[in-house]
Design an enzyme around this catalytic site. Structure first.
Site, PDB file in Angstrom:
ATOM      1  N   ASP A  13       0.648  -1.638   0.250  1.00 38.74           N
ATOM      2  CA  ASP A  13      -0.013   0.027  -0.159  1.00 38.74           C
ATOM      3  C   ASP A  13       0.707   1.243   0.006  1.00 38.74           C
ATOM      4  OD1 ASP A  13      -2.478  -1.252   0.006  1.00 38.74           O
ATOM      5  OD2 ASP A  13      -1.749  -1.764   2.589  1.00 38.74           O
ATOM      6  N   LYS A  16       2.509   2.037  -4.576  1.00 38.85           N
ATOM      7  CA  LYS A  16       3.054   1.641  -6.204  1.00 38.85           C
ATOM      8  C   LYS A  16       2.274   1.740  -7.944  1.00 38.85           C
ATOM      9  CE  LYS A  16       2.815  -2.647  -4.363  1.00 38.85           C
ATOM     10  NZ  LYS A  16       3.165  -1.403  -3.072  1.00 38.85           N
ATOM     11  N   GLY A  40      -4.781  -3.280  -4.036  1.00 36.08           N
ATOM     12  CA  GLY A  40      -5.307  -3.273  -4.980  1.00 36.08           C
ATOM     13  C   GLY A  40      -5.089  -2.095  -4.507  1.00 36.08           C
ATOM     14  N   HIS A  41      -4.873  -0.955  -5.509  1.00 31.62           N
ATOM     15  CA  HIS A  41      -4.652   0.027  -5.313  1.00 31.62           C
ATOM     16  C   HIS A  41      -5.758   1.267  -5.798  1.00 31.62           C
ATOM     17  CE1 HIS A  41      -2.592  -1.759  -8.890  1.00 31.62           C
ATOM     18  NE2 HIS A  41      -2.319  -0.622  -9.458  1.00 31.62           N
ATOM     19  N   GLN A 223       2.291  -6.012  -2.951  1.00 33.60           N
ATOM     20  CA  GLN A 223       2.147  -6.280  -1.327  1.00 33.60           C
ATOM     21  C   GLN A 223       3.976  -5.901  -1.646  1.00 33.60           C
ATOM     22  OE1 GLN A 223       1.511  -8.947  -2.992  1.00 33.60           O
ATOM     23  NE2 GLN A 223      -0.336  -8.673  -2.428  1.00 33.60           N
TER      24      GLN A 223
HETATM   25  P1  IMP Z   1      -2.780 -12.432   1.809  1.00 35.65           P
HETATM   26  O1  IMP Z   1      -1.947 -12.670   1.224  1.00 35.65           O
HETATM   27  O2  IMP Z   1      -4.659 -11.966   1.679  1.00 35.65           O
HETATM   28  O3  IMP Z   1      -3.032 -13.909   1.857  1.00 35.65           O
HETATM   29  O4  IMP Z   1      -2.697 -12.009   2.922  1.00 35.65           O
HETATM   30  C1  IMP Z   1      -1.832 -12.101   4.235  1.00 35.65           C
HETATM   31  C2  IMP Z   1      -0.990 -10.851   4.316  1.00 35.65           C
HETATM   32  O5  IMP Z   1      -0.150  -9.932   3.578  1.00 35.65           O
HETATM   33  C3  IMP Z   1      -2.496 -10.123   5.372  1.00 35.65           C
HETATM   34  O6  IMP Z   1      -1.934  -9.579   6.175  1.00 35.65           O
HETATM   35  C4  IMP Z   1      -2.526  -8.830   4.323  1.00 35.65           C
HETATM   36  O7  IMP Z   1      -3.129  -7.939   4.391  1.00 35.65           O
HETATM   37  C5  IMP Z   1      -1.812  -8.315   3.925  1.00 35.65           C
HETATM   38  N1  IMP Z   1      -1.201  -8.162   2.482  1.00 35.65           N
HETATM   39  C6  IMP Z   1      -1.989  -9.046   1.090  1.00 35.65           C
HETATM   40  N2  IMP Z   1      -2.088  -7.992   0.296  1.00 35.65           N
HETATM   41  C7  IMP Z   1      -1.747  -7.248   1.058  1.00 35.65           C
HETATM   42  C8  IMP Z   1      -1.951  -5.884  -0.129  1.00 35.65           C
HETATM   43  O8  IMP Z   1      -1.797  -5.968  -1.008  1.00 35.65           O
HETATM   44  N3  IMP Z   1      -1.488  -4.806   0.494  1.00 35.65           N
HETATM   45  C9  IMP Z   1      -1.627  -4.652   2.358  1.00 35.65           C
HETATM   46  N4  IMP Z   1      -1.288  -5.664   2.900  1.00 35.65           N
HETATM   47  C10 IMP Z   1      -1.117  -7.012   2.541  1.00 35.65           C
END
Ligand code: IMP
Length: 427
Positions: A13, A16, A40-41, A223
């Protein structure tokens, strides 16, 4: 012309999407190489405000080819919706290509993500519940269904039958829930195949051709470094590598072809989901950052945990990514503060350390050691030239530059494309 990887330097977040949207004006191709629709952006540009999870923000430029590469796990429902929404709003998506090697996020992955999180109880990771972890697990377990398979109905039914047989045993016997029906899923896959057929390609070959043509290419990560499964705060991480190195495998390009690696950092830190975050502020200052910046997840809407800039983590991120440059976003959020803190070390079990521990339990015990600087306390969102920025803001950026240990290219003072102030050009 260069190939530039753009990666998150913190816990995701960082902005990017905004930076890619800004840079895409000067490039020929944008390639998303990791993650899935957990990312997501929000992009704000002359066409309006858009929330994207899978499609690179380069899509807003009519001459830019956009690729969702093999390293991304693709939920066809989300992708189809994003394509339809963009088309409805007049954005051409005919230059969007999806790797036929990309693994798909299936409905049972989403189901399992939720069930696994429930089963973890108090140890839940706080995933986005988008099925990303289970989809990447299946990829390495060789139980994944790849996008290209949607086009071969005979083998698709066979593979789907084999995989569902296995998945349904887990769903019914481990979790005691209803099985997923083969026929219905197969029909759904056929429809996805029909919808996506024009977009599916060997995208690595496209990338190779673009490199040979001397095109300028952005490799867009998802991420951030601290969510990387190897170098992040394991097990509180995502499940695909968010580092620049994965730009090679996730996009299908050799390491020697990447010329620059730009890390994106917020002027402070945020994290969404569980896991250690040494500079988290559970007080009014944290609330103020959250409110001013509207720090709520684009994908899940969850409030983000907010805290001061962690330079120990940022420097670590620079090292594991091999950053050649950085971008500092959301500096305008700090316009309101008379004092700003930067974490320059940790106190761990009575000792001062300046490295980022591998062990999440140790990170939980790390107490930040802060350096305090004076805030600039003046609005900055309207400023377009670096020299016009308040001198204290420039001092702050210079301090971060020194601590991260790589040049800062852009200082961002607002969410819009025009609110990126150039310090050192990237191109
Ligand atoms: P997952 O990727 O949905 O399995 O989540 C694993 C961890 O990564 C969790 O703490 C999510 O909140 C975090 N996470 C996954 N994608 C994002 C992102 O795009 N931004 C911030 N945190 C993320």
């Amino acid at each position: 012309m260069p190939v530039i990887a753009v990666v998150g330097g913190q816990w995701g977040d960082e902005g990017k999407g905004k930076v890619v949207d800004f840079l895409a004006e000067r490039v020929n191709m944008v390639v998303r190489f990791s993650g899935g629709d957990n990312a997501g952006h929000t992009v704000i540009n002359p066409f309006g405000k858009f929330k994207l999870h899978l499609i690179p923000s380069g899509i807003f430029y009519p001459d830019v080819t956009c690729i969702i590469a093999n390293g991304v796990v693709v939920n066809p429902v989300v992708l189809t919706k994003e394509i339809d929404d963009l088309n409805k709003r007049g954005i051409d998506t005919s230059r969007l290509f999806i790797s036929d090697r990309a693994n798909l996020v299936m409905p049972y992955h989403i189901l399992l993500d939720g069930l696994e999180e429930e089963a973890r109880g108090g140890g839940a990771l706080g995933t986005t519940r988008r099925g990303i972890g289970p989809a990447f697990t299946d990829k390495v377990a060789r139980l994944g269904i790849r996008a290209g398979e949607l086009l071969n109905r005979e083998t698709l039914k066979q593979r789907l039958g084999f995989v569902l047989d296995y998945k349904n045993r887990i769903l019914t016997r481990v979790y005691g829930v209803e099985p997923v029906g083969l026929d219905e899923l197969y029909q759904q896959c056929c429809r996805w195949g029909e919808g996506l057929t024009g977009h599916l390609r060997d995208t690595s070959a496209m990338l190779d051709e673009a490199v040979s043509n001397g095109d300028t290419i952005l490799l867009e990560g998802a991420q951030g470094a601290l969510l990387d499964p190897d170098f992040g705060t394991y097990p509180y991480t995502s499940s695909s590598s968010s580092l620049a190195g994965n730009g090679c495998i996730g996009a299908g390009i050799g390491p020697a072809k990447i010329d620059k690696v730009v890390g994106i950092f917020k002027a402070y830190n945020t994290r969404v989901g569980a896991g250690p975050m040494p500079t988290e502020l559970k007080d009014k200052t944290g609330d103020l950052i959250r409110e001013r910046a509207q720090e709520f997840g684009t994908t899940t809407g969850r409030p983000r945990r907010c805290g001061w800039f962690d330079a120990v983590a940022a420097r670590y991120s620079q090292v594991v990514n091999g950053l050649t440059g950085a971008v500092i976003t959301r500096l305008d959020i700090l316009d309101a503060f008379d004092k700003i803190k930067i974490c320059v070390g940790y106190k761990l079990d009575g000792k001062t350390i300046n490295y980022f521990p591998a062990d999440a339990a140790a990170l939980y015990r790390c107490q930040p050691i802060y350096e305090e600087v004076a805030g600039w306390q003046t609005p900055t969102s309207h400023i377009t030239g670096y020299d016009e920025l308040p001198s204290r803001l420039k001092d702050y950026v210079s301090r971060l530059e020194g601590l991260i240990d790589c040049p800062v290219h852009l200082a961002c003072v607002g969410p819009e494309r025009s609110q990126a102030v150039i310090k050192t050009p990237i191109f």
